[in-house]
Design a protein around this motif. Structure first.
Motif, PDB file in Angstrom:
ATOM      1  N   LEU A 181       0.826  -1.213   0.000  1.00 26.55           N
ATOM      2  CA  LEU A 181       0.000   0.000   0.000  1.00 26.55           C
ATOM      3  C   LEU A 181       0.856   1.257   0.000  1.00 26.55           C
ATOM      4  O   LEU A 181       0.641   2.152  -0.801  1.00 26.55           O
ATOM      5  N   TRP A 182       1.817   1.359   0.935  1.00 25.62           N
ATOM      6  CA  TRP A 182       2.709   2.514   1.006  1.00 25.62           C
ATOM      7  C   TRP A 182       3.899   2.214   1.898  1.00 25.62           C
ATOM      8  O   TRP A 182       3.907   1.240   2.629  1.00 25.62           O
ATOM      9  N   LYS A 183       4.906   3.096   1.814  1.00 31.26           N
ATOM     10  CA  LYS A 183       6.093   2.976   2.655  1.00 31.26           C
ATOM     11  C   LYS A 183       6.585   4.367   3.028  1.00 31.26           C
ATOM     12  O   LYS A 183       6.606   5.270   2.203  1.00 31.26           O
ATOM     13  N   ILE A 184       7.008   4.520   4.273  1.00 33.11           N
ATOM     14  CA  ILE A 184       7.754   5.692   4.731  1.00 33.11           C
ATOM     15  C   ILE A 184       9.191   5.231   4.923  1.00 33.11           C
ATOM     16  O   ILE A 184       9.447   4.282   5.671  1.00 33.11           O
ATOM     17  N   TRP A 185      10.120   5.870   4.235  1.00 31.27           N
ATOM     18  CA  TRP A 185      11.539   5.519   4.335  1.00 31.27           C
ATOM     19  C   TRP A 185      12.127   6.197   5.566  1.00 31.27           C
ATOM     20  O   TRP A 185      11.888   7.382   5.794  1.00 31.27           O
ATOM     21  N   THR A 186      12.912   5.459   6.341  1.00 32.17           N
ATOM     22  CA  THR A 186      13.533   6.019   7.548  1.00 32.17           C
ATOM     23  C   THR A 186      15.044   5.841   7.491  1.00 32.17           C
ATOM     24  O   THR A 186      15.545   4.879   6.902  1.00 32.17           O
ATOM     25  N   GLU A 187      15.748   6.797   8.081  1.00 32.80           N
ATOM     26  CA  GLU A 187      17.208   6.720   8.130  1.00 32.80           C
ATOM     27  C   GLU A 187      17.724   7.490   9.338  1.00 32.80           C
ATOM     28  O   GLU A 187      17.123   8.477   9.756  1.00 32.80           O
ATOM     29  N   ASN A 188      18.808   7.006   9.908  1.00 33.10           N
ATOM     30  CA  ASN A 188      19.464   7.670  11.023  1.00 33.10           C
ATOM     31  C   ASN A 188      20.968   7.546  10.792  1.00 33.10           C
ATOM     32  O   ASN A 188      21.574   6.506  11.087  1.00 33.10           O
ATOM     33  N   LYS A 189      21.540   8.603  10.239  1.00 28.48           N
ATOM     34  CA  LYS A 189      22.957   8.588   9.870  1.00 28.48           C
ATOM     35  C   LYS A 189      23.856   8.411  11.082  1.00 28.48           C
ATOM     36  O   LYS A 189      24.865   7.711  11.027  1.00 28.48           O
ATOM     37  N   GLU A 190      23.503   9.041  12.208  1.00 27.98           N
ATOM     38  CA  GLU A 190      24.333   8.971  13.415  1.00 27.98           C
ATOM     39  C   GLU A 190      24.441   7.532  13.937  1.00 27.98           C
ATOM     40  O   GLU A 190      25.488   7.102  14.404  1.00 27.98           O
ATOM     41  N   LYS A 191      23.333   6.788  13.882  1.00 28.50           N
ATOM     42  CA  LYS A 191      23.325   5.408  14.378  1.00 28.50           C
ATOM     43  C   LYS A 191      23.622   4.391  13.276  1.00 28.50           C
ATOM     44  O   LYS A 191      23.704   3.200  13.541  1.00 28.50           O
ATOM     45  N   LYS A 192      23.747   4.874  12.041  1.00 27.94           N
ATOM     46  CA  LYS A 192      24.013   4.017  10.873  1.00 27.94           C
ATOM     47  C   LYS A 192      22.956   2.925  10.728  1.00 27.94           C
ATOM     48  O   LYS A 192      23.258   1.742  10.585  1.00 27.94           O
ATOM     49  N   ILE A 193      21.683   3.372  10.769  1.00 29.40           N
ATOM     50  CA  ILE A 193      20.564   2.464  10.543  1.00 29.40           C
ATOM     51  C   ILE A 193      19.614   3.085   9.524  1.00 29.40           C
ATOM     52  O   ILE A 193      19.568   4.301   9.356  1.00 29.40           O
TER      53      ILE A 193
END
Length: 101
Positions: free
Chosen positions: A36-48
Motif C-alpha cells: 500500500l505505502w512505505k515511509i523511508w527512515t534513516e538515522n545517519k548517526e546510528k548508521k541504521i
C-alpha cells in the motif's frame, strides 16, 4: 491493513545519496503483492535505515519481509534486521488525521 516496521544496520548513503542509490528499488517495491505505502527512515548517526510499510494482509507483509531482507543482504548494504508487525486501530488513527480507506 497491517504495518511492518523494519530497520537494520545500514552501510549505504543517506539523504540524496540514498535516493540516488535506491530509486529503482523504491519503484520495484510499489509492485509487490499487497503493498500500500512505505515511509523511508534513516538515522545517519546510528548508521541504521529502514521503513514503515503498509500491506493489505499479514501474509503479504511476511512474504515481502522474507524477500526484502535477503535482497538487502545480497546488495551488501544492510544486516542485523529488526522488525515488528502491527495492526492498525482505525478509529484512533482517524482522530489523529491518518486517513484509511
Amino acid at each position: 491493513m497491517i504495518i511492518l516496521q523494519m530497520y537494520f544496520d545500514y552501510n549505504g548513503g543517506y539523504g540524496n545519496d540514498m535516493y540516488n542509490q535506491t530509486k529503482e528499488l523504491a519503484e520495484s517495491i510499489t509492485k509487490e503483492p499487497g503493498f500500500l505505502w512505505k515511509i523511508w527512515t534513516e538515522n545517519k548517526e546510528k548508521k541504521i535505515a529502514g521503513g514503515i510499510y503498509a500491506f493489505d494482509t499479514k501474509e503479504n507483509a511476511e512474504k515481502y519481509l522474507k524477500m526484502h531482507t535477503k535482497r538487502i543482504e545480497e546488495f551488501g548494504i544492510g544486516s542485523n534486521f529488526r522488525f515488528e508487525f502491527f495492526n492498525v486501530n482505525k478509529k484512533l488513527s482517524e482522530i489523529t488525521n491518518f486517513k484509511i480507506d
